[in-house]
Every structure is written in C-alpha cells, then in structure tokens.
Motif scaffolding. Structure first.
Motif, short mmCIF file in Angstrom:
data_model
loop_
_atom_site.label_atom_id
_atom_site.label_comp_id
_atom_site.label_asym_id
_atom_site.label_seq_id
_atom_site.Cartn_x
_atom_site.Cartn_y
_atom_site.Cartn_z
N PRO A 193 0.80 -1.23 0.08
CA PRO A 193 0.10 -0.05 -0.14
C PRO A 193 0.78 1.31 0.11
O PRO A 193 1.88 1.10 0.54
N ASP A 253 -5.35 2.51 0.47
CA ASP A 253 -4.56 1.33 -0.05
C ASP A 253 -4.55 0.38 1.18
O ASP A 253 -4.64 -0.80 0.88
N LEU A 254 -3.95 1.02 2.38
CA LEU A 254 -3.73 0.17 3.42
C LEU A 254 -4.97 -0.41 3.98
O LEU A 254 -5.02 -1.63 4.64
N ALA A 274 -5.92 -3.24 1.58
CA ALA A 274 -4.91 -4.52 1.74
C ALA A 274 -5.04 -5.31 3.07
O ALA A 274 -5.23 -6.29 3.18
#
Length: 453
Positions: A202, A207-208, A211
C-alpha cells in the motif's frame, strides 16, 4: 484474529535511547546545510553517572577559563567491553590536548535525565554542552538558558550535515543533531501479503485499508494492528501525528501560542483512525490496551500483516526471519515523524567559541562512526562511513525531505498528552472524533497560551 508506545534512545521510545522525544519536532525540510571540520577520533556515548576530566590546562595564558563541561546520557549496552565514559575519553582526548583545555564529561542516567537538565540549567550549574531532545529546546530558549551556535559557525563547518534543520529554532541554530532515527513507518509482512494475493504494498491510506481487509478475508491472520495501550509522545507520532501531517495539518500554529490540530486535516486523521476501529473492524476492541511490546511480538510471530512502528523495530523482525517491508503512507502529503536529539550550548558558557569547536569535534564523521558501533543510528553527515539498514537507506538520504520532527514549542507537552487521552476515549467509543479533538484543543490551548505572554 489478534485482539487489537518512543523516541530514540531510552526505552520510552521503544529503542535504547540513544528520535521517541521521539520526541521529538521538526520543521520538515532536513536538507544538508553546512560541513563539519575535518577531524579524526573515535566516538560513542557513555553509561553511568560519572565524570571525566581530560588533561589540559584549566587556565589559558591570559587567565581565561579553559574548562568545558559536557552532559550526555548512556548508550552502551550493559556489560559492553567499553562503556560510554571510556568511549568519550577516546573521543575528546585529542581535542583536549590540541586546544589545551580541560573537558569534564558527566554521564546522566536516563531515569534522571530531564530532571537533572532542568535543575542544572535553571540554577546556572549546567554544562557548556548538553544532549537534549530537539523538542525540549523551546522551553530552555524561552528562559534564556541556551545560546545559538550561529555566531560561531561558518558554512564549511556543517556542509556535510544531513539534518541541520532539525536543530533550528526561529531560524537560529540552537541545536546540532547528534542522533536522528526512529522514523515512523508501517511495516508489512511480505509472506502474508503474498498469501492474500496482494502484489503491491500500500501507498495511501485507502490502499492500507483495502490491503488489510484483503488479508483478513483471505488468510487466518490479523490485517492491521496499532498499539494504543501506553501513552507517550512517541506513540502519538506513529498513531496520530503522521496521519495529521499526511492530511496537510499541523500540531500548533506558527508562533506556538495555540493548537492547530482541530482542523479539517486533523479531523480527517482522527476520523480515519476511528474508522479503522468502528467502520472497517480492523482494530480489535482491545487495541486501547495493547502496548508496543505486545504489538512487536505479534508481528514478529507472523500474526499481523501490517504494524505501525519505527525503524528501530526492524532488526528484531528481520532476526525473527520475516521478509518485511516498510512504507510511509501518503494522503495529501507524505510525511513521517523522526526523532532528533541535539547537542545544545548553555548561555552561561564562558567560552562559546571553544564549546562550538568541541561540539563539531564530537559530531565529526570518525567520531560518530565509532558511536554507531554501540548505537545503530543513521549517519548524521556524509562524512560518516557507517551504513543504515538497507530498508531505510532511501528514507534517510534521497527521501529525507519527508522526515519531520515535533515543533520545538514551549509548554507543548500538554498537546501530546491531551491528544492521547482524548483519542483513546474516541477508540473506546466514548467520544466522537470531533469531540475528542475539541477537548484536546481546549487543554492544549490553556498551556500554549502562556507562550503569548
């Protein structure tokens, strides 16, 4: 699922101190500015409460006081072949001989470090040179107890320094960085990411989240964990302040007289953390009780895919056999807290020019290379030959502009304690993000208002 803490040196930051007072601040641009004098010497920091008088004349030919005193904390591991005192003896002995000066070095234990400095500088019995967290210096400058190095420096003295900006206060060089480290990052376990079908680590907040959720959907491990179970300025760096800066916010206003975190950016950061707990379910209910040691143990055991921490955690993870990566996340901006500790000069020093010479000698490349043999920190100048962990080589060189420290603002400790207490209550479901920031702002402003007087 895993049920859901540090400056540099001392255990409060999660590393042997000798960046967490970490703490901490730092105006964000850490580009190189000047260059240290060419010197040769070995270096390292000392352990125990001891004093060393290195040979040399105490009085110059004109009756000038030729004694310099230095206060430092201990860094050498217990039982080390050479302790801090002996190492510093090797360091400053050549300087003492060359300059015909007596150098008294006192090693101040971490448990009494801040108290000893406060009483020493307040009484006028402090050292010529002392080791301070960069965020401490504002209080001492406001009381007229520290001198700027500026009148005694030439550009050539400090051209090689990587992090000189971290010692600035109101544009003056009040601190010369000696230890810089503890950059706050998100660690990830490559094996778990691969198992979950994630091919790219990420980069952003979103993104984090994506994921971490994908890890939980496709593996039997925890996607993400944060340690909110212990207070401290270091824990705030990785758990909130990085998000605040990445969202484009600031902790305090420019003149240090009021909090600035209760803003759109500050609320965005707080809401993101709250959502990790209550919307996405990525932070378990007892995240507020987890301490850093528990988080580190869980990540090292392969039970967590993403863990918040600092670069000092990496060796333990690598020694555990993990294939890890680390990232500084991006939102509106990309920033990471880094802890900076500096050498300061007392206003009461009777020979500031000579004290500056000694500081530069202690910070020379060969001296700091020797220091790094007992304290593994990134090089502070291009004159050093010691290496940084390859995982963070770019972060401390070509990407150093994203590293920031806490602002050196007097009376700022309440900023961090009030944020921690109120964000804890937010994660317990007792306050909304708006209520948490408003309450923290009120407490912080009461303390910071003293700076306007």
């Amino acid at each position: 699922m895993l049920p859901q803490s540090d400056r540099i040196g001392k255990p409060r930051n999660g590393r042997p101190r000798g960046p967490d007072r970490s703490h901490g601040h730092y105006p964000g641009d850490m580009t190189m500015q000047r260059k240290t004098r060419s010197t040769t010497i070995s270096a390292a920091l000392l352990a125990g409460t001891l004093a060393l008088a290195l040979t040399g004349c105490q009085q110059g030919s004109g009756g000038e006081d030729r004694t310099l005193s230095v206060w430092l904390p201990p860094f050498a591991a217990e039982g080390a072949e050479k302790g801090d005192l002996a190492l510093w003896q090797d360091i400053v002995a050549p300087f003492a001989e060359e300059h015909d000066v007596k150098v008294d070095i006192t090693i101040v234990p971490w448990e009494s470090f801040e108290t000893r400095f406060l009483t020493g500088f307040s009484s006028g019995d402090g050292p010529d040179l002392g080791y301070m967290y960069a965020e401490m210096i504002g209080d001492y400058i406001s009381r007229g107890q520290l001198a700027s190095y500026e009148p005694y420096l030439e550009d050539a003295d400090t051209d090689a320094f990587h992090f000189l900006d971290q010692g600035l206060y109101d544009g003056d060089q009040y601190g010369l960085p000696i230890v810089v480290g503890g950059a706050r990052v998100v660690f990830y376990n490559n094996a778990l990411l691969s198992e979950a079908g994630i091919t790219t680590p990420p980069e952003t907040w979103d993104d984090l989240v994506d994921a971490a959720l994908q890890v939980e959907q496709n593996t039997d491990t925890t996607g993400l964990a944060m340690a909110w179970g212990e207070g401290g300025i270091g824990v705030m760096a990785e758990n909130y302040v990085n998000f605040l800066w990445q969202a484009g916010g600031e902790l305090v206003n420019e003149d240090g007289t009021a909090a600035a975190f209760n803003s759109d950016a500050g609320l965005k950061a707080a809401q993101f953390i709250s959502d990790l707990r209550f919307e996405h379910g990525l932070l378990a209910e007892n995240t507020t009780a987890m301490n850093r040691a528990e988080l580190q143990a869980a990540f090292a055991a392969g039970e967590v895919a993403f863990a918040f921490g600092n670069d000092g955690d990496a060796p333990a993870y690598q020694e555990a056999g993990l294939d890890i990566g680390a990232v500084v996340l991006t939102d509106e901006e990309q920033y990471s807290f880094v802890a900076t500790d500096v050498l300061v000069m007392a206003e009461s020093s009777k020979n500031k020019e000579l004290a500056t010479e000694l500081a530069l000698f202690m910070l020379s490349g060969p001296s700091m290379d020797s220091f790094n043999s007992i304290a593994d920190y990134p090089p502070i100048s291009s004159e050093q030959t010691s290496d940084v962990n390859p995982l963070f080589a770019d972060l401390y060189s070509t990407e150093a502009e994203i590293l920031r420290q806490y602002p050196a603002v007097p009376n700022s400790s309440v900023v961090y304690t009030s944020l921690y207490e109120n964000l804890q209550q937010m994660l317990l479901g007792q306050k909304t993000p708006q209520e948490a920031l408003a309450a923290a702002e009120s407490a912080a402003n009461e303390a910071l208002a003293q700076n306007a007087k």
